[in-house]
Every structure is written in structure tokens, then in C-alpha cells.
Design a protein around this motif. Structure first.
Motif, PDB file in Angstrom:
ATOM      1  N   LEU A   1     -23.047  14.070 -42.093  1.00  0.00           N
ATOM      2  CA  LEU A   1     -21.736  13.590 -41.629  1.00  0.00           C
ATOM      3  C   LEU A   1     -20.602  14.239 -42.443  1.00  0.00           C
TER       4      LEU A   1
ATOM      5  N   LYS B   1     -14.011   2.190 -28.382  1.00  0.00           N
ATOM      6  CA  LYS B   1     -13.748   3.493 -29.010  1.00  0.00           C
ATOM      7  C   LYS B   1     -13.140   4.497 -28.041  1.00  0.00           C
TER       8      LYS B   1
ATOM      9  N   ILE C   1     -20.488  12.434 -31.837  1.00  0.00           N
ATOM     10  CA  ILE C   1     -21.589  11.629 -32.380  1.00  0.00           C
ATOM     11  C   ILE C   1     -21.357  10.210 -31.879  1.00  0.00           C
TER      12      ILE C   1
ATOM     13  N   GLU D   1     -12.216   9.070 -43.473  1.00  0.00           N
ATOM     14  CA  GLU D   1     -13.281   9.913 -44.042  1.00  0.00           C
ATOM     15  C   GLU D   1     -13.040  11.375 -43.679  1.00  0.00           C
TER      16      GLU D   1
ATOM     17  N   VAL E   1     -22.970   6.713 -32.063  1.00  0.00           N
ATOM     18  CA  VAL E   1     -24.026   5.944 -32.724  1.00  0.00           C
ATOM     19  C   VAL E   1     -24.374   4.729 -31.862  1.00  0.00           C
TER      20      VAL E   1
ATOM     21  N   ASN F   1     -10.494   1.778 -38.371  1.00  0.00           N
ATOM     22  CA  ASN F   1     -11.129   3.064 -38.085  1.00  0.00           C
ATOM     23  C   ASN F   1     -11.236   3.903 -39.353  1.00  0.00           C
ATOM     24  N   LEU F   2     -12.389   3.730 -39.988  1.00  0.00           N
ATOM     25  CA  LEU F   2     -12.636   4.424 -41.243  1.00  0.00           C
ATOM     26  C   LEU F   2     -12.966   5.894 -41.041  1.00  0.00           C
ATOM     27  N   VAL F   3     -13.467   6.230 -39.839  1.00  0.00           N
ATOM     28  CA  VAL F   3     -13.811   7.626 -39.585  1.00  0.00           C
ATOM     29  C   VAL F   3     -12.590   8.515 -39.817  1.00  0.00           C
TER      30      VAL F   3
ATOM     31  N   ARG G   1     -19.173   4.545 -33.022  1.00  0.00           N
ATOM     32  CA  ARG G   1     -20.254   3.750 -32.439  1.00  0.00           C
ATOM     33  C   ARG G   1     -20.033   3.783 -30.933  1.00  0.00           C
TER      34      ARG G   1
ATOM     35  N   ASP H   1      -8.812  -0.721 -32.358  1.00  0.00           N
ATOM     36  CA  ASP H   1      -9.742  -0.594 -33.477  1.00  0.00           C
ATOM     37  C   ASP H   1      -9.105  -1.280 -34.684  1.00  0.00           C
TER      38      ASP H   1
ATOM     39  N   TYR I   1     -17.543  16.556 -41.112  1.00  0.00           N
ATOM     40  CA  TYR I   1     -16.132  16.247 -41.399  1.00  0.00           C
ATOM     41  C   TYR I   1     -15.440  17.478 -41.998  1.00  0.00           C
TER      42      TYR I   1
ATOM     43  N   SER J   1     -27.309   8.328 -35.029  1.00  0.00           N
ATOM     44  CA  SER J   1     -26.466   8.380 -36.222  1.00  0.00           C
ATOM     45  C   SER J   1     -26.888   9.580 -37.071  1.00  0.00           C
ATOM     46  N   LEU J   2     -26.015   9.965 -37.985  1.00  0.00           N
ATOM     47  CA  LEU J   2     -26.321  11.074 -38.882  1.00  0.00           C
ATOM     48  C   LEU J   2     -26.442  10.531 -40.293  1.00  0.00           C
TER      49      LEU J   2
ATOM     50  N   VAL K   1     -16.569  10.865 -33.908  1.00  0.00           N
ATOM     51  CA  VAL K   1     -17.651  10.070 -34.510  1.00  0.00           C
ATOM     52  C   VAL K   1     -17.346   8.603 -34.219  1.00  0.00           C
TER      53      VAL K   1
HETATM   54  O1  LIG Z   1     -23.786   8.593 -37.940  1.00  0.00           O
HETATM   55  C1  LIG Z   1     -22.946   7.882 -38.508  1.00  0.00           C
HETATM   56  C2  LIG Z   1     -21.675   7.705 -37.974  1.00  0.00           C
HETATM   57  C3  LIG Z   1     -20.766   6.866 -38.634  1.00  0.00           C
HETATM   58  N1  LIG Z   1     -21.129   6.259 -39.766  1.00  0.00           N
HETATM   59  C4  LIG Z   1     -20.170   5.379 -40.477  1.00  0.00           C
HETATM   60  O2  LIG Z   1     -19.767   4.319 -39.674  1.00  0.00           O
HETATM   61  C5  LIG Z   1     -18.513   3.847 -40.096  1.00  0.00           C
HETATM   62  C6  LIG Z   1     -17.654   3.579 -38.889  1.00  0.00           C
HETATM   63  O3  LIG Z   1     -16.550   2.806 -39.281  1.00  0.00           O
HETATM   64  P1  LIG Z   1     -15.240   2.663 -38.416  1.00  0.00           P
HETATM   65  O4  LIG Z   1     -14.303   1.850 -39.206  1.00  0.00           O
HETATM   66  O5  LIG Z   1     -14.725   3.988 -38.019  1.00  0.00           O
HETATM   67  O6  LIG Z   1     -15.665   1.893 -37.088  1.00  0.00           O
HETATM   68  P2  LIG Z   1     -16.668   0.680 -36.821  1.00  0.00           P
HETATM   69  O7  LIG Z   1     -17.939   1.316 -36.416  1.00  0.00           O
HETATM   70  O8  LIG Z   1     -16.790  -0.109 -38.062  1.00  0.00           O
HETATM   71  O9  LIG Z   1     -16.060  -0.046 -35.684  1.00  0.00           O
HETATM   72  C7  LIG Z   1     -17.923   4.934 -40.980  1.00  0.00           C
HETATM   73  O10 LIG Z   1     -17.908   4.497 -42.337  1.00  0.00           O
HETATM   74  C8  LIG Z   1     -18.883   6.088 -40.816  1.00  0.00           C
HETATM   75  O11 LIG Z   1     -19.053   6.859 -41.985  1.00  0.00           O
HETATM   76  C9  LIG Z   1     -22.385   6.436 -40.277  1.00  0.00           C
HETATM   77  O12 LIG Z   1     -22.700   5.883 -41.322  1.00  0.00           O
HETATM   78  N2  LIG Z   1     -23.263   7.249 -39.632  1.00  0.00           N
END
Ligand SMILES: O=c1ccn([C@@H]2O[C@H](COP(=O)(O)OP(=O)(O)O)[C@@H](O)[C@H]2O)c(=O)[nH]1
Ligand SMILES: O=P(O)(O)OC[C@H]1O[C@H](O[C@H]2O[C@H](CO)[C@@H](O)[C@H](O)[C@H]2O)[C@H](O)[C@@H](O)[C@@H]1O
Length: 855
Positions: A362, A285, A313, A387, A315, A382-384, A280, A379, A366, A356-357, A278
Motif C-alpha cells: 500500500l 465511497k 483497490i 496516507e 477492499v 478518510n484516512l486514505v 473499502r 466519509d 501511495y 486488501s493489500l 483505495v
Molecule cells: O488494502 C488496504 C486498504 C486500506 N487499508 C487501510 O484502511 C484504512 C481506511 O480508512 P479510511 O478512513 O480511509 O476509511 P474507512 O475504511 O475507515 O471508512 C486506511 O488506514 C488504509 O490504510 C488497509 O489497511 N489495507
């Protein structure tokens, strides 16, 4: 009352859609930051940011402002052009790739270079627009928390507006090594602006360390364990790793909608292991690297061909930036090729979604997947990955995590860490993850789960805000210990009304031309090393020196030739090498060294200094008659500091450890002096000589002592201070030399309050000062003048209000007052000289009138 918190970020935590001329629908986009701040107790938070849409008309702006207010959001309206230049341009095409180690864009046209300049200007303008909105909503006591690389100028804009605002800045991306950062053309301006914040936060200790190192190497500032120091002002720098609201994910898994998704997905992929990505769709990434590693795994493990699927995924993000458009095509091309190669009529190995989902879908993903694959090339956190762990309470899937994500520092023990550039290693890790025993999965998961559920987003935000409040409180305490600015008008008025004045002036960083203190790379070492009197000082200095009621001494660590060259033309006294040598400019040098000054250490210290100078590029040492100074201002700052530490070890424990020397540490220097060589210790002998040679008959009733002196030399401030217990007498020592023989006992506890001004200090002369035999022998040109000092008469008649000790550019000082730079010294001395000219002119005119009257 709850403390108010203004969160300022490029994007508001809502997405806005226009439904009519004055109708908007808003949807909370719950990223990590939003849930973090929603959960912070005891603060009343509001968001300021861009709504992500262009709203050119006032009706629309007013309607959106109203709608957002209900969500505690305040919009900053950016027009299309500024979004293009600031957000797509400077933020996402320059800062973002640079901060993720992808370097600056390489262009082949001058026009593009000009574009960068206009993007940078738009960046500054956009930051000012955010600041303007903050000013409108700010109330005293509010905490302002600025976020991310989009707003690096904001701390400066805010502090310029009101220095008392509590400002924090947090970076969500990595801060790169200073070797990468220093390629940025606007590197210094951005750093200086961020340093205006009270607290600067990063996700990891490494990023914080890189930032401090950029400040020391690029700006030449001092890095300390607390942060970055600039002339006594500290910007606190620390790591605050973000977390997630894990409860929100756990609760979601209980929802019927999510359960439904889980059932569907389980049935859909029955009999196959499912891997999840998952991200962006961003070059940081490492999506192509991830897919290629998956291809390699399939290539080497045919038995897995129809037993595993990768759900990716991707985004869409920053779709107006050409680099992101190129990446989309590249990823599509690779996915198509691999699916063509390994797919069957009924199944493909990669399911790639360019969209996006929603949150529920999502969470279900997970929860049902067996392996999460995070291959970021860099990164911030990396919140993914967090999660994923939070949703794997029952399945205990495996996390494969890039070692270049900030999350690797916290989840590294439970995850399989990989270098995403090493495709073979990632492919092997995929196999390891898919075949891992349930026992090992359980252990790894337990570790990560404990971390994710205890280091929450709420903790993160609370810790930052609390630390910011504490930092500001500590800074206020420190400010109270900083001497107040020199009250120049009072200093000048007292000067004008005194009869016999003494001005003691330091040289280096006091009367010198300011140089760009940009450390090793920016400054011009050859030019800077040659100390030069500030050209604008010549006139005022000459005027002051010519006043018959004023004695001017330049008292410096420099050697005699430097003072000769810079001050030979003035009518004044020069005291070189911290006062060990003295001459009136119309006479010869004499020594004022204490008798029996032990210099046996010289050869050993010279060896040590030579050794370190040879081994520390761009360091140098000065050999003076009574001291040695090793200077590493232009050397690599970290190496210089290490070498200095090593040198100090040698000096303290080596052959001179028992010698009668003092080792004095400057900010980028080490100095070795004979014991007793300080400006304060020399001043009594200097005064004796001056009193003696000038035939002073009136006591000195005004002293101004200004200098950028090392702590060791600040004994001179105390020496004159009438508020210290004084037994100071002018008396001959055993050799017959005159000495104001007093050593201060230390500072009174009440510091430098102005209430200390009333006491008068009148040291008495016990005997007529006579020139010392030692100084007589070495002084070749001092006229043996007459003087009227009788036993019991005063040399100094100083009251508190007639004594002005003033540190230059050193906020931690024992001086009563402070001037911030040599530029301020110049302005002050000019004012003093002008006031004297006006005063003397008036007096002579009055005298002329009186004379005429009498006639
Ligand atoms: O379809 C999606 C895919 C991802 N996310 C959210 O996007 C954030 C991605 O944060 P991350 O720190 O991993 O990377 P960033 O995109 O901020 O660089 C997470 O909270 C995901 O839950 C979302 O809302 N919808
Ligand atoms: O607003 P966008 O331009 O669409 O970009 C989305 C966000 O991307 C970046 O996220 C970072 O913050 C995360 C939370 O701290 C962190 O986990 C991640 O590693 C970072 O990449 C960016 O910093 C945000 O400002 C953007 O909103």
C-alpha cells in the motif's frame, strides 16, 4: 502511575485466526485508531472489543482471551445471531446508511419492520455485553473511551452502573443533519444515551453542530457553545479531527521491501500516468461515481487513452449485508464495460482489485502514483487521503478529494475539491490533475504535507483524553455548586415540631403535571399550555391546607384566573402575577402592587410582542396586568432564539429603553415586567396581609419555599434566609401598608453550607400591622380581622434549621436545596401530609388518654 485508558470499540485492532482447538494466531491490523493509541504517552491503554470471529466453545474462548491479553486486548464474545442482528443489521444496514445520508432502508413488508425492532433490541443487548466486560476490568480513575456508532448505548450502560466513571464517546462517521437523523425511530433513546457521556467528540465542527442541533430539536434540550445542557448537567461536545501516524509511513518508504515494490510498479506502468483509488467496497465511497467520471474523462480526452491507468483497490467489507453484495456486482459490471470500451490487447484503463493489500504494498502504491482520487459521497474523515499525502514527499502527486469527506476541511486548501455527484466536474478535475504544472503541485502538496505531519493521530488521542479529564474535573466543580437534595425527613420533622408554619409553593413546573418536554415536534402544545395541578397533589394539598397551624400560599407568575381554576377549592392563599394580586380562597382578590407602579410602557411592549409573535410561527404571548411574556418553546428552536435576540435589541434600544421595566430572559421566553415586580419584593406585602387577616399571635417559626423560579424571582429565597444580615421589620409604609421592609444585600461568600443553621432571625414588629389603604380599596372580601401584634413582637422567628428554600429542576440556584422535578415535589408533599396526619392522630390520641386518665 500512568492513567489507565479502556478503549472500547466494536472491533479489536487485531485479526484472529484459529489454528487448533486452543491455538490462535493474531495479527495487528494497524488502522488509524490503533496507531493513534499506540502513540499516546502517559496512558496505559487496553482495548475491549469483538475479535471478529465466532468462538462458540469455552476452550476456544479461554485460549483466545489469553492470546489477546498479550496484545493488551480483551474480547467481547458475540454469537452469530447477535452479530447478524446487531452488526450486519442495526449498525450496518440502518445506522451506517443513515449517518451517511443514504436514508433508512425502505421495506414493503411488515415482517421487515419487525426485523428492525429485533435488530434494535439486539443492538441494545450487544452494547450491554460490551458494558459487562468493561465493568469486569474497570478500576476507579480509569478513562473509558467508547468508539463509534456501534456503541451509542454504551455511555448510558456505564453511567447507570457507576455515575463516577469518566466516559467519552467519539463518532468516526459523520453525524447527519437533524433533518435526516430525526427519521430514525429510536432517535431520542440513542441521543439520550450518548448524552450520558461526559465528552462527545466528532471529526468536524459540522458533525458536532448537527448533533447539538438534534439534541435541541428532538429532545428540546439547551445547546450551548460548550455542548448540550440538561437540567444543569452539561455534556461537552467538540470536534477532534483524527490524524495518522505519518512517521510510520515515512519510515516504511525507506524499507527495502517497499523500495522493491516501488521499482516494480514504476517499471510496470512506465510511460503512463497512474491514478489511485483505495477504498473499502462501500456505497459511501462513491466508487461507481469515480469510475464513471474516469470514463467521461477518457471519452472526452482520447489522447490520454493509453497514457493513463486507474488502479482501484476495493477492499471487501461487510460482505454479509445484501447492499454490499449488490454494490460488488454493480462495480464489476461498470469496470468490465469501460475496460471493454477503452482497453486494447495489451492494456486496460482500469485495474480493479477486490482485495486488501499489505501495508508495504500500500505504501509503495501511495508513493508511485501521480493522482489519488477520493470520491466519497460522505466519509467521516478518510484516512486514505492523509496516507497518500504522507507518502508523496518526493513525487508531490495531486489529491482529488470529495468535499463530502471530513478530510476536505483539513486538506481542502491543497487538494482539488470535487462534488462526486457532478461527474463532469470530477472528469475535468482529473484532467486538471494530470496536466498540473510541477510548481502548482509542489505548492498544493506542501500545504497538505504540513497538515498531515503536524496533526497526528497521537495528538488527536492525547487531546481527547486530556479534554475528557478536564471536562470531568470541571463538572465536579460545578456539581459542588449545585444545591444538595432537599433533606425531606429533616424538613418534615421540623415542620411537625413548629407552631406556625408557612408553605410558599410555586405553580408552573412545581405543582403541575409533568409534560413530555420534547420541544417543538414531540409535545402537545395545546395541552401543555394549559397549566394543570398534578392530580396526585389534591389530597396532600388539601390535608396541609386544613391544618390550622399551617398557611399555604401558591405564588406564581400566572394570572388570577389560572390560580382560581386550579386552587379555588383549597383553603389557602393565592398570589398571582408574581405576587401583585392576592386573595385567600375564601375571599376576593386584592392588589398588593406597590403604589405608583409605572405602567406607561404597556402599549409599546405590546406592539413589539405582537410583531414578533406574528413573525415567529408557534410562538405566543401572554398579556398579564403587570407583565408580558413572549414564549417560543414550541417554535423552531434556532429561529426562536434568533427572534428572541432581535426582540431583546428592540426592547433595550427602542422606545421603552428608558422605561421603568425589567426584561427577564427565560430559557425559551422573554418577559417584561415593571421594575420592582418580583416574588421576593412582593412577599413582604403578602405576609403583611396574611398576618393581618389571620390574626396570627405566634410568630412564623417554619418556612418552606419551593419553586421553579427564574433567577430574578429567587430573591424570595434570600428574603427569608436567617443567615443574611437582617434589618427586616414589620412596619407600616407611608400609605399605612404593612411591610417586612428588608432587601437582602447579596449572598454571603460561603454559599449554602449547613453550618449556617444556628442563627436565629427575629424581625420585630414596630407597629401593629394595618391594612393598606391601597389594598383596602382593592380588596373586596378580606375580613378585617383582629390581631395581637404589639410593637416589638416578632413576625418571623426563623432559625436556619427551620427554613427550607428549594429550587425545582434548576441546578443553578440560590436556594438551599433542590428537588429535581415536580414528581419529587409530589412525593415530598405526600410524605409531609402523611406524617402530619400520623403526628396529629398520635397527639389527639395522647390527649384523649390524658383526658381519660384525669377522669
Ligand atoms: O488494502 C488496504 C486498504 C486500506 N487499508 C487501510 O484502511 C484504512 C481506511 O480508512 P479510511 O478512513 O480511509 O476509511 P474507512 O475504511 O475507515 O471508512 C486506511 O488506514 C488504509 O490504510 C488497509 O489497511 N489495507
Ligand atoms: O469494521 P468494519 O465494519 O469493517 O468497518 C471499518 C471501519 O469503517 C469506519 O471507519 C471510519 O473511521 C475512520 C477513522 O476515523 C474515518 O476516517 C472514516 O471516514 C470512517 O468511515 C467505521 O467508522 C469504523 O468503526 C470501522 O471499523
Amino acid at each position: 502511575m500512568k492513567q489507565r485508558l479502556l478503549v472500547v470499540a466494536n472491533r479489536l485492532p487485531v485479526s484472529a485466526n484459529r489454528r487448533g482447538e486452543d491455538q490462535w494466531s493474531l495479527e495487528i491490523s494497524a488502522g488509524g485508531l490503533v496507531s493513534a493509541l499506540l502513540g499516546v504517552k502517559d496512558v496505559d491503554a487496553k482495548w475491549i472489543g469483538w475479535a471478529g470471529v465466532n468462538v462458540p466453545d469455552e476452550v476456544g474462548q479461554r485460549a483466545l482471551t489469553r492470546a489477546l491479553a498479550e496484545k493488551r486486548c480483551i474480547p467481547v464474545f458475540l454469537d452469530e445471531e447477535i452479530v447478524h442482528q446487531y452488526y450486519n443489521g442495526y449498525c450496518n444496514n440502518i445506522l451506517w446508511p443513515l449517518f451517511h445520508y443514504l436514508g433508512l432502508p425502505q421495506e414493503d413488508r411488515l415482517a421487515t419492520t419487525r426485523n428492525f425492532e429485533s435488530q434494535f433490541n439486539a443492538y441494545k443487548r450487544a452494547n450491554q455485553m460490551f458494558a459487562d466486560v468493561v465493568y469486569q476490568h474497570y478500576k476507579e480513575g480509569d478513562v473509558i473511551w467508547c468508539h463509534d456508532y456501534h456503541l451509542m448505548f454504551l455511555p448510558k450502560c456505564l453511567k447507570d452502573h457507576d455515575i463516577n466513571m469518566k466516559v467519552g464517546w467519539f463518532l468516526h462517521t459523520p453525524f447527519p443533519s437533524s433533518e435526516i437523523y430525526r427519521t430514525l425511530p429510536s432517535r431520542s433513546e440513542l441521543l439520550r444515551s450518548v448524552l450520558c457521556a461526559d465528552l462527545v467528540g466528532f471529526h468536524t465542527y459540522d458533525y458536532a453542530r448537527h448533533f447539538v442541533s438534534a439534541c435541541t430539536r428532538i429532545l428540546g434540550l439547551e445547546g450551548t457553545p460548550e455542548g448540550v445542557e440538561d437540567q444543569g448537567r452539561l455534556t461537552r461536545v467538540a470536534a477532534f479531527p483524527i490524524g495518522i501516524d505519518s512517521e510510520r509511513f515515512k519510515r516504511a518508504l525507506e524499507l527495502p521491501a517497499v523500495k522493491r515494490h516501488i521499482t516494480e510498479l514504476t517499471q510496470r506502468f512506465d510511460g503512463r500516468k497512474v491514478m489511485l483509488g483505495v477504498d473499502r467496497l462501500d456505497m459511501i465511497k462513491g466508487i461507481p461515481q469515480k469510475i464513471l467520471a474516469f470514463e467521461k474523462f477518457l471519452e472526452e480526452n482520447h489522447e490520454w487513452n493509453d497514457k493513463v491507468v486507474l488502479l482501484q483497490i476495493a477492499v471487501p467489507t461487510r460482505t454479509d449485508v445484501p447492499e454490499y453484495q449488490k454494490l460488488t456486482s454493480q462495480v464489476h459490471e461498470i469496470v468490465g464495460r469501460i475496460n471493454g470500451r477503452f482497453g486494447t490487447l495489451t492494456a486496460v484503463p482500469i485495474h480493479h482489485l477486490d482485495r486488501s493489500l499489505d501495508f508495504h504494498a500500500l505504501c509503495a502504491l501511495y508513493a508511485v502514483t501521480d493522482v489519488a482520487l477520493v470520491t466519497s459521497l460522505r466519509d467521516g474523515m478518510n484516512l486514505v487521503s492523509y496516507e497518500y499525502v504522507a507518502c508523496q514527499g518526493s513525487k508531490k502527486g495531486v489529491l482529488i478529494l470529495s468535499e463530502f469527506a471530513g478530510a476536505a476541511q483539513s486538506l481542502g486548501a491543497g487538494a482539488i475539491l470535487v462534488n462526486p455527484w457532478n461527474i463532469t466536474e470530477v472528469a475535468d478535475s482529473i484532467k486538471h490533475a494530470l496536466t498540473m504544472s510541477s510548481d502548482e503541485r509542489e505548492k498544493r502538496h506542501r500545504h497538505n504535507y504540513a497538515h498531515v505531519t503536524t496533526h497526528t493521530a497521537q495528538d488527536w488521542a492525547e487531546t481527547f483524553v486530556c479534554e475528557l479529564n478536564e471536562t470531568v474535573a470541571e463538572a465536579q466543580l460545578r456539581t459542588r455548586q449545585v444545591p444538595p437534595d432537599l433533606p425531606s425527613q429533616a424538613a418534615i420533622q421540623q415542620y411537625l415540631h413548629s407552631k406556625n408554619r408557612l408553605l410558599i409553593l410555586g405553580f408552573n413546573s412545581t405543582l403541575t403535571e409533568p409534560v413530555e418536554s420534547s420541544g417543538r415536534r414531540g409535545g402537545d402544545q395545546i395541552k401543555e399550555m394549559e397549566l394543570k395541578l398534578h392530580p396526585e397533589l389534591k389530597g396532600p394539598l388539601r390535608a396541609l391546607c386544613e391544618d390550622e397551624h399551617t398557611t399555604v400560599i401558591v405564588l406564581s407568575g400566572s394570572d388570577r384566573s389560572v390560580l382560581d381554576e386550579n386552587f379555588g377549592e383549597f383553603n389557602m392563599w393565592l398570589a398571582a402575577e408574581h405576587g401583585m394580586f392576592l386573595r385567600p380562597t375564601n375571599g376576593e382578590w386584592m392588589t398588593t402592587m406597590p403604589e405608583h407602579l409605572n405602567m406607561d410602557w404597556v402599549d409599546s411592549v405590546k406592539n413589539v410582542f405582537e410583531y414578533f409573535t406574528e413573525r415567529t410561527p408557534r410562538s405566543h404571548f401572554e398579556h398579564r396586568e403587570t407583565s408580558f411574556v413572549w414564549n417560543y418553546k414550541y417554535a423552531d428552536v434556532e429561529f426562536g432564539r434568533l427572534q428572541a435576540r432581535d426582540m431583546l435589541q428592540h426592547l433595550w434600544t427602542g422606545p421603552i429603553s428608558n422605561a421603568a421595566v425589567d426584561v427577564v430572559q427565560g430559557s425559551r421566553s422573554v418577559e417584561v415586567r415593571s421594575v420592582g415586580v418580583t416574588k421576593g419584593a412582593a412577599i413582604d406585602r403578602i405576609l403583611g396581609e396574611i398576618v393581618h387577616s389571620k390574626s396570627m399571635i405566634t410568630p412564623i417559626d417554619y418556612v418552606l419555599c419551593i419553586g421553579h423560579f427564574l433567577g430574578k424571582d429567587e430573591d424570595i429565597y434570600v428574603f427569608f434566609d436567617p443567615e443574611y444580615p437582617s434589618e427586616s421589620k414589620v412596619k407600616p409604609d407611608s400609605s399605612g401598608s404593612v411591610s417586612l421592609d428588608r432587601r437582602p444585600n447579596g449572598r454571603p461568600s460561603n454559599g449554602r453550607s449547613n453550618s449556617r443553621n444556628s442563627q436565629s432571625r427575629t424581625p420585630k414588629a414596630q407597629a401593629a400591622p394595618e391594612r393598606s389603604s391601597s389594598s383596602s380599596s382593592s380588596s373586596q372580601g378580606t375580613p378585617n380581622s383582629h390581631h395581637d401584634w404589639r410593637e416589638g413582637s416578632s413576625v418571623l422567628d426563623l432559625k436556619g434549621e427551620n427554613y427550607f428554600s428549594c429550587a425545582v429542576g434548576r441546578k443553578r440556584s440560590n436556594a438551599r436545596y433542590l428537588l429535581n422535578s415536580s414528581e419529587e415535589v409530589v412525593s415530598f408533599l405526600k410524605e409531609m401530609a402523611d406524617a402530619t396526619a400520623a403526628h396529629n392522630g398520635f397527639q389527639s390520641t395522647t390527649a384523649d388518654y390524658m383526658f381519660l386518665d384525669r377522669q
